[in-house]
Design an enzyme around this catalytic site. Structure first.
Site, PDB file in Angstrom:
ATOM      1  N   CYS A   2       0.787  -1.115   0.069  1.00  8.64           N
ATOM      2  CA  CYS A   2      -0.034  -0.089   0.029  1.00  8.64           C
ATOM      3  C   CYS A   2       0.893   1.187  -0.025  1.00  8.64           C
ATOM      4  O   CYS A   2       1.454   1.688   1.137  1.00  8.64           O
ATOM      5  CB  CYS A   2      -0.954  -0.098   1.339  1.00  8.64           C
ATOM      6  SG  CYS A   2      -1.910   1.617   1.397  1.00  8.64           S
ATOM      7  N   GLU A 104      -3.971   1.157  -5.923  1.00  8.69           N
ATOM      8  CA  GLU A 104      -3.033   0.236  -6.349  1.00  8.69           C
ATOM      9  C   GLU A 104      -2.946   0.354  -7.737  1.00  8.69           C
ATOM     10  O   GLU A 104      -3.616   0.624  -8.577  1.00  8.69           O
ATOM     11  CB  GLU A 104      -3.530  -1.153  -6.178  1.00  8.69           C
ATOM     12  CG  GLU A 104      -2.357  -2.137  -6.172  1.00  8.69           C
ATOM     13  CD  GLU A 104      -1.009  -1.895  -5.281  1.00  8.69           C
ATOM     14  OE1 GLU A 104      -0.121  -1.292  -6.115  1.00  8.69           O
ATOM     15  OE2 GLU A 104      -0.963  -1.980  -4.108  1.00  8.69           O
TER      16      GLU A 104
END
Length: 222
Positions: A2, A104
């Site tokens: 992340c 992402e």
């Protein structure tokens, strides 16, 4: 992993959802939270929950160079209970890192397509995080890292890793439970169930951390 996320909720909503009594000094929403920035976190001080800011990128208390933080924005939950940088934090320095979506990048051929990922059933959520206090000479930093795990079936189509998002019912236990070993905390994380996600493509505008406006979350229309 992340490496970017958003927090667009207003202060009142955050205080309500996380049952925090005191205001959040200098709170500002952000469309593009990046490593090295100050991020909103919730801890329990032994008496009550408090919200404040930690720098994203963990600097272990024993480090001599704060630049190590840029290599420690994430910690693998599968091994954090064994690693010197994280083991003692697993038992006593756990935090909630407040967010409402994360980004992402999915590899498509030779390019990477950024996607914004949200929970299906609730807006605000918390990543499972660890924090530490670093002091070296006259310097002092309070920093954090986001715990990650192997991607679930949905996320596997985008990336092989994903951040751990705690179910609402597990948030208080994460920051208030005491007298647990690192192995017990590791087991707690392995039993956390993943909530359903949704995702959509956004423009490469989000790639630059300096860009922090609604253009970061605008759906990409091809």
């Amino acid at each position: 992993m992340c490496g970017r996320y958003t927090l667009l909720a207003d202060e009142a909503e955050i205080l309500d959802k996380f049952s925090i009594e005191q205001s959040i000094p200098d709170y500002e929403p952000s469309y593009n939270i990046a490593p090295g920035q100050q991020v909103l976190a919730v801890i329990h001080d032994g008496d009550k929950k408090r919200a404040g800011y930690l720098r994203w990128g963990l600097i272990p208390s024993w480090a001599t160079d704060e630049k190590i933080g840029y290599k420690m924005i994430n910690a693998r939950s599968e091994t954090a209970h064994e690693k010197p940088s994280f083991k003692h934090l697993m038992t006593r320095k756990r935090c909630l890192i407040v967010a409402d979506s994360f980004y992402e990048w999915k590899r498509v051929g030779n390019e990477k397509q950024p996607k914004r990922i949200q929970l299906n059933d609730r807006k605000l959520f918390a990543f499972a995080g660890l924090w530490d206090k670093w002091e070296y000479g006259d310097q002092k930093r309070f920093t954090c890292t986001i715990l990650t795990k192997a991607a679930n079936r949905f996320m596997q189509t985008i990336h092989h890793r994903m951040p751990i998002i705690l179910p609402k019912s597990h948030e208080d236990a994460w920051i208030t439970t005491t007298n647990q070993s690192a192995d017990e905390v590791h087991q707690f994380l392995q039993e956390v169930e993943t909530e359903p996600f949704q995702a959509y493509d956004v423009a490469s505008y989000v790639n630059a951390a300096k860009n922090n406006d609604a253009g970061c979350i605008a759906p990409l229309h091809k």
